[in-house]
Motif scaffolding. Structure first.
Motif, PDB file in Angstrom:
ATOM      1  N   PRO A 289       0.826  -1.217   0.000  1.00 41.81           N
ATOM      2  CA  PRO A 289       0.000   0.000   0.000  1.00 41.81           C
ATOM      3  C   PRO A 289       0.855   1.259   0.000  1.00 41.81           C
ATOM      4  N   ALA A 290       0.211   2.401  -0.197  1.00 45.21           N
ATOM      5  CA  ALA A 290       0.894   3.680  -0.076  1.00 45.21           C
ATOM      6  C   ALA A 290       1.324   3.913   1.366  1.00 45.21           C
ATOM      7  N   THR A 291       2.328   4.752   1.546  1.00 51.19           N
ATOM      8  CA  THR A 291       2.816   5.054   2.890  1.00 51.19           C
ATOM      9  C   THR A 291       2.473   6.490   3.258  1.00 51.19           C
ATOM     10  N   GLU A 292       2.060   6.718   4.498  1.00 54.67           N
ATOM     11  CA  GLU A 292       1.725   8.066   4.946  1.00 54.67           C
ATOM     12  C   GLU A 292       2.982   8.903   5.049  1.00 54.67           C
ATOM     13  N   ALA A 293       2.987  10.064   4.370  1.00 54.23           N
ATOM     14  CA  ALA A 293       4.151  10.952   4.364  1.00 54.23           C
ATOM     15  C   ALA A 293       4.068  11.978   5.474  1.00 54.23           C
ATOM     16  N   TRP A 294       2.891  12.545   5.694  1.00 50.14           N
ATOM     17  CA  TRP A 294       2.715  13.514   6.781  1.00 50.14           C
ATOM     18  C   TRP A 294       1.231  13.725   7.021  1.00 50.14           C
ATOM     19  N   THR A 295       0.937  14.295   8.175  1.00 48.49           N
ATOM     20  CA  THR A 295      -0.438  14.659   8.519  1.00 48.49           C
ATOM     21  C   THR A 295      -0.418  15.970   9.281  1.00 48.49           C
ATOM     22  N   THR A 296      -1.450  16.782   9.091  1.00 48.97           N
ATOM     23  CA  THR A 296      -1.560  18.057   9.789  1.00 48.97           C
ATOM     24  C   THR A 296      -3.042  18.421   9.856  1.00 48.97           C
TER      25      THR A 296
ATOM     26  N   ASN B 179       3.722  23.231   2.452  1.00 51.39           N
ATOM     27  CA  ASN B 179       4.810  22.622   1.710  1.00 51.39           C
ATOM     28  C   ASN B 179       4.355  21.227   1.293  1.00 51.39           C
ATOM     29  N   ALA B 180       4.313  20.955  -0.012  1.00 49.43           N
ATOM     30  CA  ALA B 180       3.732  19.709  -0.489  1.00 49.43           C
ATOM     31  C   ALA B 180       4.524  18.484  -0.071  1.00 49.43           C
ATOM     32  N   GLU B 181       5.819  18.640   0.186  1.00 56.06           N
ATOM     33  CA  GLU B 181       6.654  17.503   0.565  1.00 56.06           C
ATOM     34  C   GLU B 181       6.589  17.202   2.054  1.00 56.06           C
TER      35      GLU B 181
ATOM     36  N   VAL C 244      -5.647  16.791   7.381  1.00 57.36           N
ATOM     37  CA  VAL C 244      -4.993  16.697   6.073  1.00 57.36           C
ATOM     38  C   VAL C 244      -3.939  15.601   6.134  1.00 57.36           C
ATOM     39  N   LYS C 245      -3.961  14.701   5.155  1.00 61.77           N
ATOM     40  CA  LYS C 245      -2.956  13.638   5.097  1.00 61.77           C
ATOM     41  C   LYS C 245      -2.375  13.568   3.695  1.00 61.77           C
TER      42      LYS C 245
END
Length: 524
Positions: A25-32, A65-67, A421-422
């Motif tokens: 599966p996809a991996t979570e990069a960040w959440t806010t 910041n998208a990254e 937001v994830k």
């Protein structure tokens, strides 16, 4: 013959197509945390791929910041004390002019003498300009011309639509007035604007030599209506001779209404609409060919599963992927389903989802995967050829706003209705992806070139069948037969059905699963 054709196309496409590895599966990069999201709000990736902009129900914007998810800036509009602010739309990026800016709209006091204001904000979150309030509640998202000079917006006061044009080439220290307004040929609310920047021509009778940006919209269902009624298509294109600007009707009264923006393709010669009664309509044009001009009869209609109530249209417009001239068309249904079709709707597939989808379908740059969010809180990656889900991520609450995919196609973003937001990493980078040569407005998915099918080959099949969805999903619904009640006259041959290509590693590496699968249906 089928085998030889497949081998030929694989040979032609395999040597130059992009390579990309998808994570499963996809991996979570960040959440806010962002803000409350309603349909029309959501997340929008800027053309550079560096910034993600959130448009929220309280009328605020947040630049991320998208990254990394870092909050770069927040913009909150100022209004008089005690006023209520609401945001009912998204953002448009105008980056081609001398001053790059993000455009969006707010509605002040939506339930009492509503006024819609358009605001332009710099990428760093500073206000550049704002307009005076025009009558009514905003309808969709404001659009801009390619050079950024003009901003266009629809709004509705009760059941009266207003189309407004603002000229930013002047003093912007004070709120700017509209330089043109149009209220239509009858008392009716306006659906959101769609547009195409730098088209090959205005594809309507009289627009053949006009290459200015073109915008179009339809009539929406009145607020308290209990059934869909008659509608009308309108368009706006700056005249080439410098004469006064003027909006105009595209043809006569239409037997449908709309709630979303039209989508242009094929250098502005194709037009795709999500319309009432769960129908999707297309006009497919060709240089020097007049029969399918937008003021004439449409090319084809798809009838999908009715929603609730039965007269409603899909909550989001179609999306285009694949070849810019002969795109693959994707979209959510009015009921709980997503669909895909050939550029001319000669073949299509509809697959059930766990709940209604209210955002546009996002298409990966290599046209291998699509992404969508559901009202029961699932972010889904699906195979673009069969629409079979690959993985899903649950948010626990509804996903009602727009999701976003970055320019590179490596990260997908979603904001749930509560404001969480994830970001998920979905694939490895692909340095060979190219952008389209023309831009539809607002900015849509990046489109990678593929081998071009021949649109005149006959006979053509009328449907193509979905592959089986996984057990966790609902059972497949039967493919519907397009209606042709008001199509142009003439013989239209039909054929059997075509099964999309299997989701094999060989075809995935070519990066053109959807165009290849659909092209086979046209050639065989």
């Amino acid at each position: 013959m089928k085998i030889s054709t497949i081998l030929l196309l694989a040979t032609l496409l395999g040597s130059s197509a992009a390579q990309r590895e998808y994570l499963n599966p996809a991996t979570e990069a960040w959440t806010t945390v962002g803000g409350e999201v309603k349909p029309g709000n959501g997340l929008f990736a800027d053309p550079s791929g560096d910034t993600l902009v959130g448009s929220f129900f309280d009328g605020s914007l947040i630049m991320f910041n998208a990254e990394t998810g870092e909050k770069l800036a927040t913009y909150t509009p100022s209004v008089s004390s005690g006023a209520t602010i609401r945001g009912f739309g998204g953002v448009t990026f105008s980056y081609a002019g001398a001053t790059p800016y993000v455009t969006y709209a707010i509605t002040v006091n939506p339930f009492d003498d509503a006024k819609t204001r358009v605001i332009a904000v710099s990428p760093s979150g500073d206000q550049i300009l704002e307009t005076v309030g025009v009558p009514g509640v905003q309808s969709g998202t404001p659009l801009t011309t390619y050079d950024g000079r003009y901003i266009l917006m629809n709004s509705n006061l009760d059941d009266q639509g207003y189309f407004s044009v603002f000229d930013t080439n002047g003093d912007t220290s004070n709120p700017i007035e509209p330089v043109y307004q149009f209220t239509g040929n009858s008392t009716a609310p306006f659906a959101p604007l769609g547009g195409f920047l730098q088209p090959a021509e205005g594809y309507y009778d009289g627009g053949e030599a006009n290459r200015n940006d073109i915008f179009a919209w339809g009539v929406s269902v009145p607020e308290n209506a209990t059934a869909a009624g008659m509608g009308q298509l309108y368009a706006f294109q700056m005249p080439m001779d410098g004469s006064a600007m003027k909006a105009f009707a595209l043809g006569g009264e239409q037997a449908f209404q709309m709630s979303t923006a039209p989508v242009f393709g094929n250098k502005g010669r194709n037009l795709y609409l999500a319309t009432t009664r769960a129908e999707e309509r297309c006009w497919v044009g060709e240089a020097g060919f007049d029969r399918s001009r937008f003021n004439r009869g449409r090319t084809e209609t798809i009838g999908l599963t009715r929603g609730s109530p039965q007269y409603i249209s899909a909550a989001a417009p179609p999306s285009l992927g694949g070849d810019p001239e002969f795109p693959t068309v994707y979209g959510p249904g009015a009921a709980a389903e997503v669909w895909a079709a050939t550029y001319n709707f000669s073949m299509y597939v509809a697959v059930p989802t766990t709940a209604v989808v209210t955002s546009k379908v996002q298409v990966s740059p290599d046209n291998v995967m699509v992404y969508y969010g559901t009202q029961d809180g699932f972010l889904v990656q699906a195979d673009a050829a069969s629409l079979t889900p690959v993985w899903s991520k649950t948010f626990g609450v509804s996903l009602e706003g727009e999701i976003a995919l970055n320019k590179q196609g490596t990260m997908v973003y979603a904001c749930d209705s509560s404001g969480v937001v994830k970001a998920y990493t979905v694939s490895t980078p692909d340095s060979t992806t190219t952008a389209p040569t023309a831009t539809a407005a607002p900015t849509g998915p990046t489109i990678a070139p593929t081998i071009t099918p021949q649109p005149t080959i006959t006979p053509r099949p009328t449907t193509f069948a979905p592959t089986k969805a996984p057990a966790a999903a609902a059972t497949d619904s039967p493919t519907k037969t397009p209606t042709r009640d008001d199509a142009p006259t003439g013989s239209q041959p039909s054929g059997g059905s075509v099964e999309p290509l299997e989701n094999s590693s060989a075809t995935r590496a070519m990066g053109v699963v959807v165009p290849l699968a659909l092209l086979l249906g046209l050639l065989l």
